[in-house]
Design a protein around this motif. Structure first.
Motif, PDB file in Angstrom:
ATOM      1  N   UNK A 120       3.380  -7.875  10.310  1.00  0.00           N
ATOM      2  CA  UNK A 120       4.060  -6.941   9.327  1.00  0.00           C
ATOM      3  C   UNK A 120       5.292  -7.138   8.923  1.00  0.00           C
ATOM      4  N   UNK A 121       6.210  -7.535   9.993  1.00  0.00           N
ATOM      5  CA  UNK A 121       7.645  -7.890   9.815  1.00  0.00           C
ATOM      6  C   UNK A 121       7.682  -9.108   8.993  1.00  0.00           C
ATOM      7  N   UNK A 151       2.170 -16.402  15.443  1.00  0.00           N
ATOM      8  CA  UNK A 151       2.464 -15.095  14.375  1.00  0.00           C
ATOM      9  C   UNK A 151       2.658 -15.593  12.976  1.00  0.00           C
ATOM     10  N   UNK A 152       3.154 -16.522  12.947  1.00  0.00           N
ATOM     11  CA  UNK A 152       3.525 -16.821  11.380  1.00  0.00           C
ATOM     12  C   UNK A 152       2.118 -17.295  10.818  1.00  0.00           C
ATOM     13  N   UNK A 157      -1.898 -16.141   6.966  1.00  0.00           N
ATOM     14  CA  UNK A 157      -3.349 -15.777   6.700  1.00  0.00           C
ATOM     15  C   UNK A 157      -3.597 -14.569   6.310  1.00  0.00           C
ATOM     16  N   UNK A 158      -3.048 -13.383   6.690  1.00  0.00           N
ATOM     17  CA  UNK A 158      -3.200 -12.082   6.081  1.00  0.00           C
ATOM     18  C   UNK A 158      -2.704 -11.947   4.659  1.00  0.00           C
ATOM     19  N   UNK A 161      -4.994 -12.857   2.224  1.00  0.00           N
ATOM     20  CA  UNK A 161      -5.932 -11.854   1.616  1.00  0.00           C
ATOM     21  C   UNK A 161      -5.627 -10.761   0.962  1.00  0.00           C
ATOM     22  N   UNK A 162      -4.036 -10.275   1.553  1.00  0.00           N
ATOM     23  CA  UNK A 162      -3.247  -9.204   0.665  1.00  0.00           C
ATOM     24  C   UNK A 162      -3.076  -9.422  -0.745  1.00  0.00           C
ATOM     25  N   UNK A 163      -2.607 -10.804  -0.821  1.00  0.00           N
ATOM     26  CA  UNK A 163      -2.195 -11.206  -2.344  1.00  0.00           C
ATOM     27  C   UNK A 163      -3.265 -11.281  -3.235  1.00  0.00           C
ATOM     28  N   UNK A 164      -4.498 -12.087  -2.733  1.00  0.00           N
ATOM     29  CA  UNK A 164      -5.484 -12.518  -3.477  1.00  0.00           C
ATOM     30  C   UNK A 164      -5.494 -13.938  -3.491  1.00  0.00           C
ATOM     31  N   UNK A 165      -6.316 -14.650  -3.315  1.00  0.00           N
ATOM     32  CA  UNK A 165      -6.477 -15.992  -3.191  1.00  0.00           C
ATOM     33  C   UNK A 165      -6.144 -16.768  -4.522  1.00  0.00           C
TER      34      UNK A 165
END
Length: 544
Positions: A120-121, A151-152, A157-158, A161-165
């Motif tokens: 998240x950070x 972690x990066x 990857x997240x 998904x969060x922003x949309x492909x």
């Protein structure tokens, strides 16, 4: 909303992800888009400020005082967009922030973990201050498969998904090695690297394939089939004659078009590349050449002076000449006049760059004396200016014991540690012997130039702003004695306390600056000090 381009690397390190990111950003910018580039570094140092130049190359400093990765220099030089503190983050800085918050109790007793807290950070960093942008390019340091970068990779990857492909594109930079014994380019390393990346949840949209031989259509189709991308999205990247030719080369191979297509953008205007054509033409067709001797202590790794090297090239472009750089190890000088002359007589200009510590200092002082006595154009930067002041004190101002407190106790501290100074935020104070990290005068500071000075004529102004990175200053108490010896203090801090520039009016070209002008030089806007220095070297070359 800004669109995101995530850039990863595979197979081996040093494939040029930073240069690729800078080139792609420049191509998008040439199409009229607003861009910013960010660098994620997986090492645990909070920043590279305390790392050896042999470990990390140069430390690039931004206007707001961040010590960052040298790739940010590429970003600035290619796009002209000034980097900020928020454009470079390390694992160390991420963990430092999280641990500080945990100690304050900000997590309300929750178990702090890599997922979601670290990721998240990282995602918050990637999305910070992006409201006015069209594209944000995020370069992930290291090589896919390294444990440090996991972690990066998970964070981007997240984010996909969060922003949309439709708002994110993944570019993977790989190596297609040539095996001389077989006479073939081998695609297997790229296949394995992409498989590693997809196993972590990221399917690349574009592959940039570094190769030393042209990539045949058969191999290109093979990579596309095994890596699940379009054949047109497999972009060959051969070595270029100059880094400034790379954007044009990538455009010819279709990199920017494929990236826009991956976003579903098909109506973009053609890029305006005339200025890139101009600097490539200046680089490839010089009207002469000069040799500059750089007397430093990190000459075994040229990345330690990356911005300096590029600023000299820019100065050459401004004068339409090729600049040959002769790297001279200051520590190897035996300080006999004959050996110093043998090393420096062939050059048309002498530059003493920044650095830290006593090692090599006497060799630098000797090179300053050679330049002063022989009338060779001289340019001292940061420590180089301090060495010019010590040389002047010893040999023209009658202070033979002159030295710097950086090198040990001295009765004549021409240079001493700075413990307080004024900044835009107010009075800054540091303790002698405190932590090294973050204790220097860092970032952009104003200076006032004497109206009749050589440097004011070069700048075309008496008010300038330049970037600093140093812990020691020239002692202003010696100003009168040094000026009687011919070394004029032509630039000072606005409060008149800190020397910023010295010069010798009786010399063809002799300038020392406390700041790092190389950090603000651009191929399209060569820094006036470097343009002036190379112009003086051109005159010197005609005299030899």
């Amino acid at each position: 909303m800004a669109r995101y381009i995530f850039i990863t690397g595979g197979v081996v390190s040093s494939l040029g992800k930073g240069l690729m990111a800078a080139s792609l950003a420049a191509l998008l910018q040439a199409r009229g888009y607003r861009v910013r580039i960010r660098k994620f570094d997986p090492y645990l140092n909070v920043d590279p400020g305390t790392m050896s130049p042999y470990q990390h190359g140069e430390v690039y400093v931004t206007d707001d005082g961040a010590e960052t990765d040298l790739d940010l220099g590429h970003y600035e030089r290619f796009t002209g967009v000034s980097a900020r503190q928020s454009d470079n983050v390390t694992s160390g800085r991420i963990y430092q922030q999280i641990i500080t918050r945990e100690r304050r109790g900000d997590y309300l007793g929750a178990t702090v973990q890599v997922i979601p807290h670290v990721t998240d950070a990282i995602k918050a960093f990637a999305q910070d201050q992006t409201e006015d942008l069209d594209f944000v390019l995020c370069e992930i340091g290291g090589t896919v498969g390294d444990i440090e970068s996991l972690p990066f990779i998970e964070a981007i990857r997240q984010l996909r998904n969060d922003l949309g492909r439709e708002n994110t594109v993944s570019i993977h930079v790989t190596l297609v090695p040539y095996i001389a014994a077989a006479g073939e380019l081998k695609t297997k390393p790229t296949q394995h690297s992409v498989r590693e990346l997809t196993s972590l949840g990221i399917q690349p949209d574009v592959l940039l394939c570094r190769c030393e031989k042209p990539l045949p259509e058969g191999e290109r189709a093979k990579i596309a089939a095994f890596c699940n991308v379009r054949k047109e999205a497999v972009i060959p990247a051969l070595d270029a004659p100059s880094i400034y030719a790379v954007p044009l080369q990538y455009h010819r191979e279709g990199l920017d078009s494929e990236v826009l297509r991956a976003f579903g953008i098909t109506d973009a205007r053609a890029p305006e590349l005339a200025r890139w054509d101009d600097i490539v033409e200046r680089f490839q067709h010089p009207e002469g050449e000069v040799t500059i001797g750089v007397v430093g202590k990190y000459v075994g790794l040229q990345d330690a002076y990356k911005s300096l090297n590029e600023a000299l090239v820019h100065g050459g472009m401004a004068n339409r000449v090729k600049v040959n750089i002769r790297w001279i190890d200051a520590e190897l000088f035996a300080h006999s006049d004959a050996e110093i002359a043998a090393a420096l007589e062939p050059v048309h200009g002498i530059l003493v760059p920044g650095g830290f510590g006593e090692r090599g200092s006497e060799g630098k002082i000797a090179s300053v004396r050679f330049a002063r006595e022989r009338g060779v154009p001289f340019f001292g930067i940061c420590l180089g200016m301090q060495m010019a002041c010590i040389e002047g004190a010893r040999n023209t101002a009658g202070i033979p014991a002159a030295s710097s407190t950086e090198f040990g106790p001295t009765d004549e501290p021409i240079v001493g540690i700075i413990t307080e100074w004024m900044s835009a935020e107010g009075l800054q104070t540091r303790a002698d012997g405190g932590d090294l990290g973050g204790t220097m005068r860092l970032g952009a500071y104003d200076a006032v130039l004497a109206g009749n000075s050589h440097v004011a004529a070069l700048y075309g102004s008496t008010e300038i702003s330049e970037r600093h990175r140093h812990r020691y200053e020239v002692n202003g108490e010696y100003r009168d004695r040094l000026e009687k010896g011919g070394l004029v203090f032509s630039g000072m801090s606005p409060d008149g306390l800190l020397p910023e520039i010295v010069e010798r009016p009786d010399h063809p070209w002799f300038v020392g600056v406390q700041f790092h002008p190389e950090l603000k030089s651009r191929p399209f806007e060569p820094h006036p000090l470097f343009a002036g220095f190379i112009a003086a070297a051109v005159k010197q070359a005609r005299l030899v």
